[in-house]
Design a protein around this motif. Structure first.
Motif, PDB file in Angstrom:
ATOM      1  N   THR A  24       7.469   2.156   6.693  1.00 53.02           N
ATOM      2  CA  THR A  24       8.126   3.442   6.488  1.00 53.02           C
ATOM      3  C   THR A  24       7.871   3.987   5.087  1.00 53.02           C
ATOM      4  OG1 THR A  24       9.872   2.906   8.050  1.00 53.02           O
ATOM      5  CG2 THR A  24      10.367   4.607   6.446  1.00 53.02           C
ATOM      6  N   CYS A  25       7.932   3.110   4.098  1.00 55.69           N
ATOM      7  CA  CYS A  25       7.836   3.549   2.703  1.00 55.69           C
ATOM      8  C   CYS A  25       6.442   3.382   2.107  1.00 55.69           C
ATOM      9  CB  CYS A  25       8.831   2.766   1.860  1.00 55.69           C
ATOM     10  SG  CYS A  25      10.527   2.966   2.407  1.00 55.69           S
ATOM     11  N   ALA A  26       5.526   2.820   2.870  1.00 56.34           N
ATOM     12  CA  ALA A  26       4.165   2.550   2.383  1.00 56.34           C
ATOM     13  C   ALA A  26       4.204   1.765   1.076  1.00 56.34           C
ATOM     14  CB  ALA A  26       3.376   3.850   2.220  1.00 56.34           C
ATOM     15  N   LEU A  27       4.975   0.677   1.081  1.00 59.53           N
ATOM     16  CA  LEU A  27       5.130  -0.142  -0.120  1.00 59.53           C
ATOM     17  C   LEU A  27       3.985  -1.127  -0.260  1.00 59.53           C
ATOM     18  CD1 LEU A  27       8.936  -1.021   0.067  1.00 59.53           C
ATOM     19  CD2 LEU A  27       7.836   0.747  -1.308  1.00 59.53           C
ATOM     20  N   ARG A  28       3.661  -1.442  -1.492  1.00 59.90           N
ATOM     21  CA  ARG A  28       2.711  -2.507  -1.770  1.00 59.90           C
ATOM     22  C   ARG A  28       3.393  -3.840  -1.484  1.00 59.90           C
ATOM     23  NH1 ARG A  28       1.085   1.328  -5.383  1.00 59.90           N
ATOM     24  NH2 ARG A  28      -1.147   1.432  -5.745  1.00 59.90           N
ATOM     25  N   HIS A  29       2.581  -4.854  -1.252  1.00 66.72           N
ATOM     26  CA  HIS A  29       3.106  -6.193  -0.990  1.00 66.72           C
ATOM     27  C   HIS A  29       4.041  -6.630  -2.119  1.00 66.72           C
ATOM     28  CE1 HIS A  29       2.886 -10.629  -1.213  1.00 66.72           C
ATOM     29  NE2 HIS A  29       3.079 -10.514   0.081  1.00 66.72           N
ATOM     30  N   SER A  30       3.637  -6.426  -3.354  1.00 71.47           N
ATOM     31  CA  SER A  30       4.452  -6.847  -4.498  1.00 71.47           C
ATOM     32  C   SER A  30       5.788  -6.112  -4.560  1.00 71.47           C
ATOM     33  CB  SER A  30       3.687  -6.640  -5.806  1.00 71.47           C
ATOM     34  OG  SER A  30       3.346  -5.277  -5.966  1.00 71.47           O
ATOM     35  N   GLU A  31       5.804  -4.838  -4.163  1.00 72.39           N
ATOM     36  CA  GLU A  31       7.049  -4.072  -4.147  1.00 72.39           C
ATOM     37  C   GLU A  31       7.971  -4.563  -3.036  1.00 72.39           C
ATOM     38  OE1 GLU A  31       5.292   0.211  -5.689  1.00 72.39           O
ATOM     39  OE2 GLU A  31       5.129  -0.334  -3.570  1.00 72.39           O
ATOM     40  N   LEU A  32       7.387  -4.873  -1.895  1.00 72.46           N
ATOM     41  CA  LEU A  32       8.164  -5.310  -0.744  1.00 72.46           C
ATOM     42  C   LEU A  32       8.820  -6.672  -0.984  1.00 72.46           C
ATOM     43  CD1 LEU A  32       8.947  -4.440   2.107  1.00 72.46           C
ATOM     44  CD2 LEU A  32       6.896  -5.580   2.931  1.00 72.46           C
ATOM     45  N   LEU A  43      24.317   3.230   3.355  1.00 70.96           N
ATOM     46  CA  LEU A  43      25.006   4.510   3.320  1.00 70.96           C
ATOM     47  C   LEU A  43      25.213   4.994   4.754  1.00 70.96           C
ATOM     48  CD1 LEU A  43      22.735   6.019   0.532  1.00 70.96           C
ATOM     49  CD2 LEU A  43      25.022   5.054   0.235  1.00 70.96           C
ATOM     50  N   PRO A  44      26.158   5.906   4.964  1.00 67.82           N
ATOM     51  CA  PRO A  44      26.411   6.392   6.326  1.00 67.82           C
ATOM     52  C   PRO A  44      25.181   7.007   7.002  1.00 67.82           C
ATOM     53  CG  PRO A  44      28.149   7.113   4.857  1.00 67.82           C
ATOM     54  CD  PRO A  44      27.084   6.483   4.003  1.00 67.82           C
ATOM     55  N   ASP A  45      24.300   7.621   6.222  1.00 63.88           N
ATOM     56  CA  ASP A  45      23.153   8.302   6.816  1.00 63.88           C
ATOM     57  C   ASP A  45      21.825   7.591   6.589  1.00 63.88           C
ATOM     58  OD1 ASP A  45      23.445   8.855   4.141  1.00 63.88           O
ATOM     59  OD2 ASP A  45      22.788  10.929   4.277  1.00 63.88           O
ATOM     60  N   GLY A  46      21.864   6.325   6.154  1.00 69.05           N
ATOM     61  CA  GLY A  46      20.640   5.574   5.958  1.00 69.05           C
ATOM     62  C   GLY A  46      20.818   4.475   4.931  1.00 69.05           C
ATOM     63  N   ILE A  47      19.726   4.082   4.286  1.00 65.18           N
ATOM     64  CA  ILE A  47      19.803   3.065   3.243  1.00 65.18           C
ATOM     65  C   ILE A  47      19.061   3.535   2.007  1.00 65.18           C
ATOM     66  CG2 ILE A  47      20.096   1.082   4.779  1.00 65.18           C
ATOM     67  CD1 ILE A  47      17.157   0.506   4.544  1.00 65.18           C
ATOM     68  N   SER A  48      19.525   3.062   0.870  1.00 66.47           N
ATOM     69  CA  SER A  48      18.912   3.353  -0.413  1.00 66.47           C
ATOM     70  C   SER A  48      18.402   2.027  -0.983  1.00 66.47           C
ATOM     71  CB  SER A  48      19.946   3.981  -1.353  1.00 66.47           C
ATOM     72  OG  SER A  48      19.417   4.134  -2.638  1.00 66.47           O
ATOM     73  N   ILE A  49      17.165   2.020  -1.473  1.00 64.72           N
ATOM     74  CA  ILE A  49      16.582   0.801  -2.021  1.00 64.72           C
ATOM     75  C   ILE A  49      16.087   1.084  -3.431  1.00 64.72           C
ATOM     76  CG2 ILE A  49      14.802  -0.965  -1.767  1.00 64.72           C
ATOM     77  CD1 ILE A  49      14.759  -0.327   1.227  1.00 64.72           C
ATOM     78  N   ALA A  50      16.586   0.298  -4.387  1.00 61.94           N
ATOM     79  CA  ALA A  50      16.146   0.416  -5.778  1.00 61.94           C
ATOM     80  C   ALA A  50      14.921  -0.470  -5.961  1.00 61.94           C
ATOM     81  CB  ALA A  50      17.257  -0.006  -6.719  1.00 61.94           C
ATOM     82  N   LEU A  51      13.817   0.148  -6.355  1.00 63.82           N
ATOM     83  CA  LEU A  51      12.583  -0.588  -6.606  1.00 63.82           C
ATOM     84  C   LEU A  51      12.415  -0.774  -8.102  1.00 63.82           C
ATOM     85  CD1 LEU A  51      10.154   1.293  -4.207  1.00 63.82           C
ATOM     86  CD2 LEU A  51      11.310  -0.876  -3.796  1.00 63.82           C
ATOM     87  N   GLY A  52      11.973  -1.931  -8.493  1.00 60.74           N
ATOM     88  CA  GLY A  52      11.685  -2.179  -9.904  1.00 60.74           C
ATOM     89  C   GLY A  52      10.350  -1.580 -10.290  1.00 60.74           C
TER      90      GLY A  52
END
Length: 82
Positions: A24-32, A43-52
């Motif tokens: 969904t987010c097209a994350l790199r392996h290291s980010e994932l 959250l009620p309408d989805g999720i929030s993810i803090a990436l370093g």
């Protein structure tokens, strides 16, 4: 690919959630693989993810991504994570 992961044990749930978020987010392996439980906010309408910091984050500030609830052809990430 997600449908190929069978079972309802923690490992299968984790694997499906990681694949759904990564696609969904097209994350790199290291980010994932750097995502920890404390980085995820439900959250009620989805999720929030803090990436370093990532390879393309030249300022080193990180980023926050939001994944809304909704159907996708490869699974619904907010449902897989919850």
């Amino acid at each position: 690919m997600i449908l190929a992961i069978e079972g309802e044990d923690l490992r299968a749930l984790r694997d499906r959630a990681l694949l759904a978020i990564g696609m969904t987010c097209a994350l790199r392996h290291s980010e994932l693989v750097a995502i920890q439980r404390e980085h995820i906010e439900f959250l009620p309408d989805g999720i929030s993810i803090a990436l370093g910091r990532s390879k393309t984050d030249q300022t080193g500030k990180g980023a926050t991504i939001f994944i809304p609830r909704g159907e996708a052809h490869y699974g619904e990430p907010s449902r897989e994570v919850a």
